[in-house]
Design a protein around this motif. Sequence first.
Motif, PDB file in Angstrom:
ATOM      1  N   ARG A 140       0.795  -1.235   0.000  1.00 31.10           N
ATOM      2  CA  ARG A 140       0.000   0.000   0.000  1.00 31.10           C
ATOM      3  C   ARG A 140       0.824   1.281   0.000  1.00 31.10           C
ATOM      4  NH1 ARG A 140      -3.285  -3.326   3.370  1.00 31.10           N
ATOM      5  NH2 ARG A 140      -5.316  -3.631   2.443  1.00 31.10           N
ATOM      6  N   GLY A 141       2.144   1.167   0.044  1.00 32.45           N
ATOM      7  CA  GLY A 141       2.945   2.382   0.093  1.00 32.45           C
ATOM      8  C   GLY A 141       4.419   2.088   0.211  1.00 32.45           C
ATOM      9  N   LEU A 142       5.165   3.111   0.673  1.00 34.02           N
ATOM     10  CA  LEU A 142       6.611   2.991   0.791  1.00 34.02           C
ATOM     11  C   LEU A 142       7.139   4.021   1.776  1.00 34.02           C
ATOM     12  CD1 LEU A 142       7.551   5.584  -1.153  1.00 34.02           C
ATOM     13  CD2 LEU A 142       7.045   3.932  -2.918  1.00 34.02           C
ATOM     14  N   PHE A 143       8.380   3.822   2.196  1.00 35.70           N
ATOM     15  CA  PHE A 143       9.070   4.775   3.061  1.00 35.70           C
ATOM     16  C   PHE A 143      10.279   5.267   2.295  1.00 35.70           C
ATOM     17  CE2 PHE A 143      12.023   6.224   6.267  1.00 35.70           C
ATOM     18  CZ  PHE A 143      11.200   6.889   7.167  1.00 35.70           C
ATOM     19  N   VAL A 144      10.399   6.594   2.129  1.00 33.14           N
ATOM     20  CA  VAL A 144      11.533   7.170   1.404  1.00 33.14           C
ATOM     21  C   VAL A 144      12.480   7.844   2.388  1.00 33.14           C
ATOM     22  CG1 VAL A 144      10.365   7.492  -0.801  1.00 33.14           C
ATOM     23  CG2 VAL A 144      10.244   9.294   0.901  1.00 33.14           C
ATOM     24  N   ARG A 145      13.758   7.720   2.110  1.00 36.28           N
ATOM     25  CA  ARG A 145      14.781   8.413   2.895  1.00 36.28           C
ATOM     26  C   ARG A 145      14.843   9.863   2.442  1.00 36.28           C
ATOM     27  NH1 ARG A 145      20.176   4.736   2.336  1.00 36.28           N
ATOM     28  NH2 ARG A 145      19.216   2.732   2.720  1.00 36.28           N
ATOM     29  N   GLU A 171       7.267   9.185  -9.052  1.00 34.96           N
ATOM     30  CA  GLU A 171       7.679   8.418 -10.219  1.00 34.96           C
ATOM     31  C   GLU A 171       8.589   7.330  -9.676  1.00 34.96           C
ATOM     32  OE1 GLU A 171       9.247  10.454 -13.628  1.00 34.96           O
ATOM     33  OE2 GLU A 171       7.994  12.195 -13.182  1.00 34.96           O
ATOM     34  N   ILE A 172       8.130   6.095  -9.796  1.00 35.83           N
ATOM     35  CA  ILE A 172       8.843   4.973  -9.190  1.00 35.83           C
ATOM     36  C   ILE A 172       9.430   4.103 -10.285  1.00 35.83           C
ATOM     37  CG2 ILE A 172       8.655   3.000  -7.642  1.00 35.83           C
ATOM     38  CD1 ILE A 172       6.084   4.360  -6.538  1.00 35.83           C
ATOM     39  N   ALA A 173      10.737   3.904 -10.233  1.00 37.70           N
ATOM     40  CA  ALA A 173      11.412   3.041 -11.196  1.00 37.70           C
ATOM     41  C   ALA A 173      11.264   1.605 -10.727  1.00 37.70           C
ATOM     42  CB  ALA A 173      12.880   3.423 -11.291  1.00 37.70           C
ATOM     43  N   THR A 174      10.461   0.817 -11.453  1.00 38.66           N
ATOM     44  CA  THR A 174      10.222  -0.570 -11.068  1.00 38.66           C
ATOM     45  C   THR A 174      11.088  -1.545 -11.850  1.00 38.66           C
ATOM     46  OG1 THR A 174       8.420  -0.780 -12.651  1.00 38.66           O
ATOM     47  CG2 THR A 174       7.836  -0.125 -10.402  1.00 38.66           C
ATOM     48  N   GLY A 175      11.847  -1.067 -12.817  1.00 39.71           N
ATOM     49  CA  GLY A 175      12.707  -1.948 -13.594  1.00 39.71           C
ATOM     50  C   GLY A 175      12.026  -2.552 -14.801  1.00 39.71           C
ATOM     51  N   GLU A 176      10.772  -2.211 -15.018  1.00 38.08           N
ATOM     52  CA  GLU A 176      10.068  -2.759 -16.177  1.00 38.08           C
ATOM     53  C   GLU A 176       9.410  -1.612 -16.934  1.00 38.08           C
ATOM     54  OE1 GLU A 176       6.071  -4.269 -14.186  1.00 38.08           O
ATOM     55  OE2 GLU A 176       7.760  -5.545 -13.677  1.00 38.08           O
ATOM     56  N   GLY A 177      10.073  -1.121 -17.954  1.00 34.81           N
ATOM     57  CA  GLY A 177       9.512  -0.052 -18.769  1.00 34.81           C
ATOM     58  C   GLY A 177       9.606   1.311 -18.113  1.00 34.81           C
ATOM     59  N   ALA A 178       8.660   2.174 -18.470  1.00 34.06           N
ATOM     60  CA  ALA A 178       8.639   3.540 -17.952  1.00 34.06           C
ATOM     61  C   ALA A 178       8.344   3.528 -16.460  1.00 34.06           C
ATOM     62  CB  ALA A 178       7.580   4.351 -18.698  1.00 34.06           C
ATOM     63  N   PRO A 179       8.822   4.549 -15.734  1.00 30.17           N
ATOM     64  CA  PRO A 179       8.525   4.600 -14.305  1.00 30.17           C
ATOM     65  C   PRO A 179       7.024   4.724 -14.053  1.00 30.17           C
ATOM     66  CG  PRO A 179       9.886   6.481 -14.987  1.00 30.17           C
ATOM     67  CD  PRO A 179       9.618   5.666 -16.193  1.00 30.17           C
ATOM     68  N   MET A 180       6.580   4.205 -12.918  1.00 30.75           N
ATOM     69  CA  MET A 180       5.175   4.321 -12.535  1.00 30.75           C
ATOM     70  C   MET A 180       4.930   5.720 -12.001  1.00 30.75           C
ATOM     71  SD  MET A 180       4.491   0.763 -10.504  1.00 30.75           S
ATOM     72  CE  MET A 180       2.862   1.298 -10.075  1.00 30.75           C
ATOM     73  N   ALA A 181       3.864   6.360 -12.430  1.00 32.24           N
ATOM     74  CA  ALA A 181       3.478   7.672 -11.921  1.00 32.24           C
ATOM     75  C   ALA A 181       2.277   7.482 -11.010  1.00 32.24           C
ATOM     76  CB  ALA A 181       3.155   8.615 -13.069  1.00 32.24           C
ATOM     77  N   LEU A 182       2.442   7.788  -9.728  1.00 31.15           N
ATOM     78  CA  LEU A 182       1.400   7.585  -8.733  1.00 31.15           C
ATOM     79  C   LEU A 182       1.282   8.808  -7.838  1.00 31.15           C
ATOM     80  CD1 LEU A 182       2.534   4.047  -7.519  1.00 31.15           C
ATOM     81  CD2 LEU A 182       0.684   4.531  -9.104  1.00 31.15           C
ATOM     82  N   HIS A 183       0.182   8.885  -7.112  1.00 31.16           N
ATOM     83  CA  HIS A 183       0.012   9.899  -6.084  1.00 31.16           C
ATOM     84  C   HIS A 183       0.025   9.211  -4.731  1.00 31.16           C
ATOM     85  CE1 HIS A 183      -1.496  12.117  -9.572  1.00 31.16           C
ATOM     86  NE2 HIS A 183      -0.972  13.146  -8.943  1.00 31.16           N
ATOM     87  N   ILE A 188      -4.918   5.052  -6.462  1.00 29.32           N
ATOM     88  CA  ILE A 188      -4.174   4.221  -7.410  1.00 29.32           C
ATOM     89  C   ILE A 188      -5.162   3.371  -8.226  1.00 29.32           C
ATOM     90  CG2 ILE A 188      -3.814   2.400  -5.691  1.00 29.32           C
ATOM     91  CD1 ILE A 188      -1.059   1.918  -6.953  1.00 29.32           C
ATOM     92  N   GLY A 189      -4.963   3.338  -9.532  1.00 24.40           N
ATOM     93  CA  GLY A 189      -5.827   2.557 -10.425  1.00 24.40           C
ATOM     94  C   GLY A 189      -5.494   1.080 -10.391  1.00 24.40           C
ATOM     95  N   LYS A 190      -6.362   0.284 -10.976  1.00 24.59           N
ATOM     96  CA  LYS A 190      -6.193  -1.171 -10.973  1.00 24.59           C
ATOM     97  C   LYS A 190      -4.912  -1.596 -11.685  1.00 24.59           C
ATOM     98  CE  LYS A 190      -8.509  -5.478 -12.099  1.00 24.59           C
ATOM     99  NZ  LYS A 190      -9.648  -6.130 -12.724  1.00 24.59           N
ATOM    100  N   ASP A 191      -4.634  -0.984 -12.853  1.00 22.63           N
ATOM    101  CA  ASP A 191      -3.421  -1.345 -13.598  1.00 22.63           C
ATOM    102  C   ASP A 191      -2.164  -0.986 -12.811  1.00 22.63           C
ATOM    103  OD1 ASP A 191      -4.960  -2.307 -15.662  1.00 22.63           O
ATOM    104  OD2 ASP A 191      -4.759  -0.504 -16.900  1.00 22.63           O
ATOM    105  N   GLU A 192      -2.164   0.212 -12.226  1.00 17.83           N
ATOM    106  CA  GLU A 192      -1.002   0.633 -11.439  1.00 17.83           C
ATOM    107  C   GLU A 192      -0.820  -0.256 -10.222  1.00 17.83           C
ATOM    108  OE1 GLU A 192      -3.401   2.802 -12.357  1.00 17.83           O
ATOM    109  OE2 GLU A 192      -2.366   4.160 -13.734  1.00 17.83           O
TER     110      GLU A 192
END
Length: 173
Positions: free
Chosen positions: A36-41, A55-67, A93-97
């Motif tokens: 459901r989320g993340l912790f950033v330094r 914008e999260i780099a997941t290693g597969e294609g373009a980065p994910m853009a989320l709020h 967050i949408g279903k695909d994201e």
Amino acid sequence: MSVCRRRDNRYPVHVPVVLTRGRRAVELVTEDISFRGLFVRTDEVLTLRQLVRLEIATGEGAPMALHAMTVWVVPPGNPSGRVPGAGLQFYGIGKDEQTRWDAAVALGKLRGVSAAVPLMDLLVRDGSSNVRRAATQALGCIGDRSAIPVLIMTLRDPEYRVKDGAHRALIAL
């Protein structure tokens, strides 16, 4: 006796993230992730309930853009000695994201801190210099020495900030 109030497990995975609030974008690295989320330094203190764009780099294609919304803040120099940063819960967050993020978390769960392979792939293939720079930071934090050849190759990147990030990561390794 401590009681864990978290809904989801957190996994210690370092993923490059570009956090935007207002018109200001900052390149950060996650300390851990969950479904459901993340912790950033970050040494910059975020306001609770503040909405941010990620914008999260997941290693597969373009980065994910989320709020996401800031739900937890650990200030720098806190008495507990915890890593300073912010807990961010995904918002709208949408279903695909969500499906894509769930796959990224599952990968992190399997690999733990050793998420170096997708990060190295980002360094070689991603068109965004911000993502490549954040990937160099994450590789420096992870400490996986298998990234050294890719980081050396990245020293030839046309963007100065990416080269500088690769240089700093190599020093950290």
